[in-house]
Write an enzyme that holds these catalytic residues in place. Structure first.
Site, short mmCIF file in Angstrom:
data_model
loop_
_atom_site.label_atom_id
_atom_site.label_comp_id
_atom_site.label_asym_id
_atom_site.label_seq_id
_atom_site.Cartn_x
_atom_site.Cartn_y
_atom_site.Cartn_z
N ASP A 67 -3.54 2.41 -4.25
CA ASP A 67 -2.53 3.41 -3.91
C ASP A 67 -1.99 4.14 -5.15
O ASP A 67 -2.21 3.71 -6.28
CB ASP A 67 -1.37 2.76 -3.13
CG ASP A 67 -0.96 1.40 -3.69
OD1 ASP A 67 -1.31 1.10 -4.85
OD2 ASP A 67 -0.28 0.65 -2.98
N ASN A 136 8.47 -6.41 2.94
CA ASN A 136 8.44 -6.02 4.35
C ASN A 136 7.07 -6.21 4.98
O ASN A 136 6.82 -5.72 6.08
CB ASN A 136 8.90 -4.55 4.49
CG ASN A 136 7.99 -3.59 3.74
OD1 ASN A 136 6.95 -3.99 3.20
ND2 ASN A 136 8.36 -2.32 3.68
N HIS A 138 4.19 -5.11 3.71
CA HIS A 138 3.19 -4.07 3.48
C HIS A 138 2.06 -4.58 2.60
O HIS A 138 2.24 -5.49 1.79
CB HIS A 138 3.81 -2.77 2.92
CG HIS A 138 4.26 -2.81 1.49
ND1 HIS A 138 5.30 -2.03 1.02
CD2 HIS A 138 3.83 -3.49 0.40
CE1 HIS A 138 5.47 -2.23 -0.28
NE2 HIS A 138 4.59 -3.12 -0.67
N GLU A 143 3.12 0.63 5.26
CA GLU A 143 4.44 0.11 5.61
C GLU A 143 4.46 -0.36 7.06
O GLU A 143 3.55 -0.04 7.83
CB GLU A 143 5.47 1.23 5.42
CG GLU A 143 5.57 1.78 3.99
CD GLU A 143 6.33 0.88 3.03
OE1 GLU A 143 6.19 -0.36 3.08
OE2 GLU A 143 7.08 1.42 2.20
C1 F6R Z 1 0.78 -1.82 -5.27
C2 F6R Z 1 0.62 -2.36 -3.91
C3 F6R Z 1 1.77 -3.06 -3.26
C4 F6R Z 1 2.18 -4.32 -4.02
C5 F6R Z 1 3.35 -5.01 -3.33
C6 F6R Z 1 3.84 -6.19 -4.14
O1 F6R Z 1 -0.41 -1.25 -5.72
O2 F6R Z 1 -0.41 -2.22 -3.35
O3 F6R Z 1 1.41 -3.40 -1.94
O4 F6R Z 1 1.09 -5.19 -4.11
O5 F6R Z 1 4.40 -4.10 -3.15
O6 F6R Z 1 4.38 -5.72 -5.34
P1 F6R Z 1 4.93 -6.72 -6.43
O7 F6R Z 1 3.79 -7.58 -6.85
O8 F6R Z 1 5.43 -5.84 -7.54
O9 F6R Z 1 6.02 -7.50 -5.78
#
Ligand code: F6R
Length: 263
Positions: A67, A136, A138, A143
């Site tokens: 992403d 959440n 995701h 989301e």
């Molecule tokens: C970022 C992504 C997100 C993160 C998730 C956890 O490229 O794909 O889904 O993996 O938000 O983020 P952290 O590890 O920072 O808690």
């Protein structure tokens, strides 16, 4: 899902590193899907050390990041492209032409997303997709209520995600409201998915993902439909799981990670 529970985030990173090392060892052409963020950062540090110590070779590895924020150029310090350059790509021997990103400033978003999916197919699909999970539920930036069949596209970030990301930006108003992300359907096409989760704030999402119903309110729960999903978490993230007797506990190195992953 093959769930292993470790004492702490170091145990998670050690296990995940060994998993990745065994996958890369001897593979001629390996395609990795990568997340960015805090959880995966500890794995990246170990991968960089592994490369420096001669254990890992990335010369035949292709990468596709999950992403990117809409509106941020790759040289923006808060872009995921910048993050990846700083923490992995600039520090190992990946070939530039093998690194793939979604662009936050693509002129035709639809065409760009379509092309990204085509590029993944052209290299034979993703062999190993590494994921973190949002509070959440995701995965990528899919989301809650994202279609479980969704493809790479532009999405609107939830308030929760915007607040979670605020710490990386000067102020709340600087946090992008939109992102491009591989879809849940795109992620499910990876041959294997390694999901990492650490810390108590991920415990609800992890429980919903592993033990809840498959539902768009927790996009990560779609991984229940995938046959190869090792889930690597620490005790803090695992605290709300009910069926813990079914899961592998790897507390305080009780078990060695050597040889755990098969051929
Ligand atoms: C970022 C992504 C997100 C993160 C998730 C956890 O490229 O794909 O889904 O993996 O938000 O983020 P952290 O590890 O920072 O808690």
């Amino acid at each position: 899902m093959l769930v292993t529970i470790h004492s702490d985030e170091k145990g998670v990173a050690d296990y995940a590193y060994e998993f990745v090392r065994q996958k890369l060892e001897g593979s001629k052409n390996f395609v990795m899907g990568l997340a960015s963020g805090g959880t995966i950062l500890r794995l990246f540090r170990k991968m960089v050390d592994g490369f420096a110590g001669g254990e890992l070779d990335f010369s035949n590895v292709h990468t596709f990041n999950l992403d990117e924020y809409v509106g941020l150029k790759p040289d923006h310090p808060q872009s995921y492209a910048y993050f990846m350059g700083e923490h992995l790509f600039g520090l190992v021997n990946l070939k530039e032409e093998n690194i793939h990103f979604l662009s936050g400033v693509a002129e035709s978003v639809e065409g760009h997303c379509h092309h990204y999916e085509k590029q993944i197919k052209e290299v034979g699909g993703i062999d190993l997709q590494i994921l973190g999970i949002g509070r959440n539920g995701h995965i990528g930036f899919n989301e809650p209520t994202s279609s479980l069949a969704s493809r790479t596209r532009m999405v609107t970030l939830t308030q929760e995600t915007i607040l979670d990301n605020q710490r990386f930006f000067p102020g709340n108003e600087d946090v992008p409201r939109h992102a491009l992300t591989m879809g849940v359907g795109t992620i499910l096409e990876a041959k294997e998915v390694l999901l990492l989760a650490t810390g108590p704030e991920k415990s609800q999402a992890l429980a919903s993902m592993i033990e809840g119903p498959v539902a768009a309110v927790c996009p990560a729960s779609a991984l229940q439909m995938h046959p190869r999903v090792p889930v690597v978490c620490d005790e803090a993230a695992a605290q709300r799981l009910i069926y813990t007797e079914h899961y592998e506990k790897m507390i305080d190195n009780e078990k060695s990670v050597e040889g755990q992953f098969g051929p």
